[in-house]
Design a protein around this motif. Structure first.
Motif, PDB file in Angstrom:
ATOM      1  N   MET A 109      -4.813  -9.047 -13.690  1.00 31.54           N
ATOM      2  CA  MET A 109      -3.568  -8.448 -14.123  1.00 31.54           C
ATOM      3  C   MET A 109      -3.645  -8.233 -15.636  1.00 31.54           C
ATOM      4  SD  MET A 109       0.146  -9.937 -13.317  1.00 31.54           S
ATOM      5  CE  MET A 109       1.523  -9.477 -14.258  1.00 31.54           C
ATOM      6  N   PRO A 110      -3.459  -7.036 -16.102  1.00 30.93           N
ATOM      7  CA  PRO A 110      -3.539  -6.785 -17.539  1.00 30.93           C
ATOM      8  C   PRO A 110      -2.400  -7.456 -18.300  1.00 30.93           C
ATOM      9  CG  PRO A 110      -2.924  -4.791 -16.351  1.00 30.93           C
ATOM     10  CD  PRO A 110      -3.199  -5.841 -15.324  1.00 30.93           C
ATOM     11  N   ALA A 111      -2.681  -7.747 -19.554  1.00 28.05           N
ATOM     12  CA  ALA A 111      -1.677  -8.393 -20.402  1.00 28.05           C
ATOM     13  C   ALA A 111      -0.531  -7.434 -20.681  1.00 28.05           C
ATOM     14  CB  ALA A 111      -2.309  -8.844 -21.711  1.00 28.05           C
ATOM     15  N   ASP A 112       0.629  -8.005 -20.873  1.00 30.96           N
ATOM     16  CA  ASP A 112       1.813  -7.230 -21.214  1.00 30.96           C
ATOM     17  C   ASP A 112       1.606  -6.583 -22.587  1.00 30.96           C
ATOM     18  OD1 ASP A 112       4.351  -6.173 -21.259  1.00 30.96           O
ATOM     19  OD2 ASP A 112       5.326  -8.047 -21.803  1.00 30.96           O
ATOM     20  N   ALA A 113       2.172  -5.435 -22.778  1.00 31.74           N
ATOM     21  CA  ALA A 113       2.027  -4.724 -24.058  1.00 31.74           C
ATOM     22  C   ALA A 113       2.624  -5.504 -25.218  1.00 31.74           C
ATOM     23  CB  ALA A 113       2.681  -3.357 -23.953  1.00 31.74           C
ATOM     24  N   SER A 114       3.536  -6.425 -24.940  1.00 32.65           N
ATOM     25  CA  SER A 114       4.154  -7.198 -26.016  1.00 32.65           C
ATOM     26  C   SER A 114       3.404  -8.492 -26.298  1.00 32.65           C
ATOM     27  CB  SER A 114       5.612  -7.516 -25.660  1.00 32.65           C
ATOM     28  OG  SER A 114       5.655  -8.361 -24.527  1.00 32.65           O
ATOM     29  N   ALA A 115       2.264  -8.737 -25.655  1.00 29.28           N
ATOM     30  CA  ALA A 115       1.494  -9.958 -25.870  1.00 29.28           C
ATOM     31  C   ALA A 115       0.984  -9.999 -27.312  1.00 29.28           C
ATOM     32  CB  ALA A 115       0.328 -10.038 -24.894  1.00 29.28           C
ATOM     33  N   PRO A 116       1.132 -11.145 -28.010  1.00 31.41           N
ATOM     34  CA  PRO A 116       0.719 -11.240 -29.411  1.00 31.41           C
ATOM     35  C   PRO A 116      -0.774 -11.453 -29.605  1.00 31.41           C
ATOM     36  CG  PRO A 116       1.689 -13.297 -28.711  1.00 31.41           C
ATOM     37  CD  PRO A 116       1.830 -12.339 -27.557  1.00 31.41           C
ATOM     38  N   ILE A 117      -1.525 -11.712 -28.543  1.00 35.74           N
ATOM     39  CA  ILE A 117      -2.941 -12.041 -28.703  1.00 35.74           C
ATOM     40  C   ILE A 117      -3.730 -10.887 -29.317  1.00 35.74           C
ATOM     41  CG2 ILE A 117      -5.061 -12.635 -27.457  1.00 35.74           C
ATOM     42  CD1 ILE A 117      -3.296 -14.357 -25.621  1.00 35.74           C
ATOM     43  N   PRO A 118      -3.595  -9.640 -28.848  1.00 33.36           N
ATOM     44  CA  PRO A 118      -4.352  -8.560 -29.516  1.00 33.36           C
ATOM     45  C   PRO A 118      -4.003  -8.417 -30.991  1.00 33.36           C
ATOM     46  CG  PRO A 118      -3.530  -7.814 -27.399  1.00 33.36           C
ATOM     47  CD  PRO A 118      -2.911  -9.165 -27.662  1.00 33.36           C
ATOM     48  N   LEU A 119      -2.764  -8.668 -31.346  1.00 31.10           N
ATOM     49  CA  LEU A 119      -2.383  -8.596 -32.761  1.00 31.10           C
ATOM     50  C   LEU A 119      -3.105  -9.660 -33.566  1.00 31.10           C
ATOM     51  CD1 LEU A 119       1.448  -8.010 -32.353  1.00 31.10           C
ATOM     52  CD2 LEU A 119      -0.314  -6.322 -32.856  1.00 31.10           C
ATOM     53  N   ALA A 120      -3.256 -10.851 -33.006  1.00 33.33           N
ATOM     54  CA  ALA A 120      -3.958 -11.931 -33.706  1.00 33.33           C
ATOM     55  C   ALA A 120      -5.426 -11.571 -33.893  1.00 33.33           C
ATOM     56  CB  ALA A 120      -3.816 -13.234 -32.941  1.00 33.33           C
ATOM     57  N   PHE A 121      -6.051 -10.993 -32.878  1.00 27.03           N
ATOM     58  CA  PHE A 121      -7.445 -10.584 -33.007  1.00 27.03           C
ATOM     59  C   PHE A 121      -7.602  -9.506 -34.074  1.00 27.03           C
ATOM     60  CE2 PHE A 121      -8.272 -12.066 -28.468  1.00 27.03           C
ATOM     61  CZ  PHE A 121      -8.844 -13.251 -28.899  1.00 27.03           C
ATOM     62  N   ASP A 122      -6.652  -8.606 -34.157  1.00 29.31           N
ATOM     63  CA  ASP A 122      -6.716  -7.578 -35.194  1.00 29.31           C
ATOM     64  C   ASP A 122      -6.666  -8.197 -36.579  1.00 29.31           C
ATOM     65  OD1 ASP A 122      -6.922  -5.571 -33.327  1.00 29.31           O
ATOM     66  OD2 ASP A 122      -4.782  -5.063 -33.388  1.00 29.31           O
ATOM     67  N   GLN A 123      -5.859  -9.237 -36.752  1.00 30.12           N
ATOM     68  CA  GLN A 123      -5.783  -9.915 -38.049  1.00 30.12           C
ATOM     69  C   GLN A 123      -7.099 -10.605 -38.374  1.00 30.12           C
ATOM     70  OE1 GLN A 123      -2.381 -12.482 -37.939  1.00 30.12           O
ATOM     71  NE2 GLN A 123      -0.935 -10.807 -38.117  1.00 30.12           N
ATOM     72  N   LEU A 124      -7.748 -11.177 -37.381  1.00 26.82           N
ATOM     73  CA  LEU A 124      -9.024 -11.849 -37.624  1.00 26.82           C
ATOM     74  C   LEU A 124     -10.119 -10.838 -37.988  1.00 26.82           C
ATOM     75  CD1 LEU A 124      -9.039 -14.474 -34.745  1.00 26.82           C
ATOM     76  CD2 LEU A 124      -8.681 -14.889 -37.184  1.00 26.82           C
ATOM     77  N   ARG A 125     -10.061  -9.653 -37.400  1.00 26.84           N
ATOM     78  CA  ARG A 125     -11.064  -8.642 -37.696  1.00 26.84           C
ATOM     79  C   ARG A 125     -10.958  -8.140 -39.134  1.00 26.84           C
ATOM     80  NH1 ARG A 125      -9.408  -6.131 -32.668  1.00 26.84           N
ATOM     81  NH2 ARG A 125     -10.610  -7.102 -31.034  1.00 26.84           N
ATOM     82  N   ARG A 126      -9.798  -8.268 -39.725  1.00 31.01           N
ATOM     83  CA  ARG A 126      -9.623  -7.794 -41.108  1.00 31.01           C
ATOM     84  C   ARG A 126     -10.401  -8.637 -42.102  1.00 31.01           C
ATOM     85  NH1 ARG A 126      -3.272  -7.391 -40.547  1.00 31.01           N
ATOM     86  NH2 ARG A 126      -3.192  -5.703 -39.055  1.00 31.01           N
ATOM     87  N   HIS A 127     -10.782  -9.852 -41.708  1.00 29.86           N
ATOM     88  CA  HIS A 127     -11.489 -10.766 -42.603  1.00 29.86           C
ATOM     89  C   HIS A 127     -12.807 -11.204 -41.960  1.00 29.86           C
ATOM     90  CE1 HIS A 127      -7.899 -10.894 -45.035  1.00 29.86           C
ATOM     91  NE2 HIS A 127      -7.205 -11.139 -43.950  1.00 29.86           N
ATOM     92  N   PRO A 128     -13.744 -10.266 -41.756  1.00 29.07           N
ATOM     93  CA  PRO A 128     -14.996 -10.642 -41.092  1.00 29.07           C
ATOM     94  C   PRO A 128     -15.858 -11.569 -41.935  1.00 29.07           C
ATOM     95  CG  PRO A 128     -15.131  -8.405 -41.910  1.00 29.07           C
ATOM     96  CD  PRO A 128     -13.708  -8.868 -42.136  1.00 29.07           C
ATOM     97  N   GLU A 129     -15.585 -11.634 -43.233  1.00 31.91           N
ATOM     98  CA  GLU A 129     -16.405 -12.482 -44.105  1.00 31.91           C
ATOM     99  C   GLU A 129     -15.980 -13.952 -44.052  1.00 31.91           C
ATOM    100  OE1 GLU A 129     -12.817 -11.271 -46.317  1.00 31.91           O
ATOM    101  OE2 GLU A 129     -14.269 -10.130 -45.225  1.00 31.91           O
ATOM    102  N   ALA A 130     -14.915 -14.259 -43.350  1.00 35.55           N
ATOM    103  CA  ALA A 130     -14.421 -15.638 -43.276  1.00 35.55           C
ATOM    104  C   ALA A 130     -15.391 -16.494 -42.470  1.00 35.55           C
ATOM    105  CB  ALA A 130     -13.045 -15.683 -42.637  1.00 35.55           C
ATOM    106  N   VAL A 131     -15.750 -17.623 -43.040  1.00 40.96           N
ATOM    107  CA  VAL A 131     -16.624 -18.589 -42.378  1.00 40.96           C
ATOM    108  C   VAL A 131     -15.731 -19.561 -41.606  1.00 40.96           C
ATOM    109  CG1 VAL A 131     -18.369 -20.365 -42.799  1.00 40.96           C
ATOM    110  CG2 VAL A 131     -18.243 -18.360 -44.277  1.00 40.96           C
ATOM    111  N   PRO A 132     -16.085 -19.919 -40.370  1.00 40.56           N
ATOM    112  CA  PRO A 132     -15.216 -20.801 -39.576  1.00 40.56           C
ATOM    113  C   PRO A 132     -14.822 -22.088 -40.292  1.00 40.56           C
ATOM    114  CG  PRO A 132     -16.951 -19.922 -38.199  1.00 40.56           C
ATOM    115  CD  PRO A 132     -17.240 -19.469 -39.611  1.00 40.56           C
TER     116      PRO A 132
END
Length: 61
Positions: free
Chosen positions: A1-24
């Motif tokens: 079942m696909p995630a609801d369009a209002s799910a915050p998880i894709p938004l969180a992944f987008d924020q993480l992609r903005r900082h690819p140089e971040a070391v865990p």
């Protein structure tokens, strides 16, 4: 079942992609981030720290 369009998880992944140089090791953990939140409650009657209240709430969401 696909995630609801209002799910915050894709938004969180987008924020993480903005900082690819971040070391865990440099990324603060959830408890550290929640520990920085100001506690607006009246100190009288507080039995638990704000982190103890916010952490299970964040996990439940």
């Amino acid at each position: 079942m696909p995630a609801d369009a209002s799910a915050p998880i894709p938004l969180a992944f987008d924020q993480l992609r903005r900082h690819p140089e971040a070391v865990p090791e440099e990324v603060p953990g959830l408890l550290e981030q929640l520990g920085e939140a100001p506690d607006p409650r009246d100190p009288r009657g507080v039995r638990h720290t704000l982190v103890v209240v916010l952490a299970p709430t964040a996990c439940a969401v």
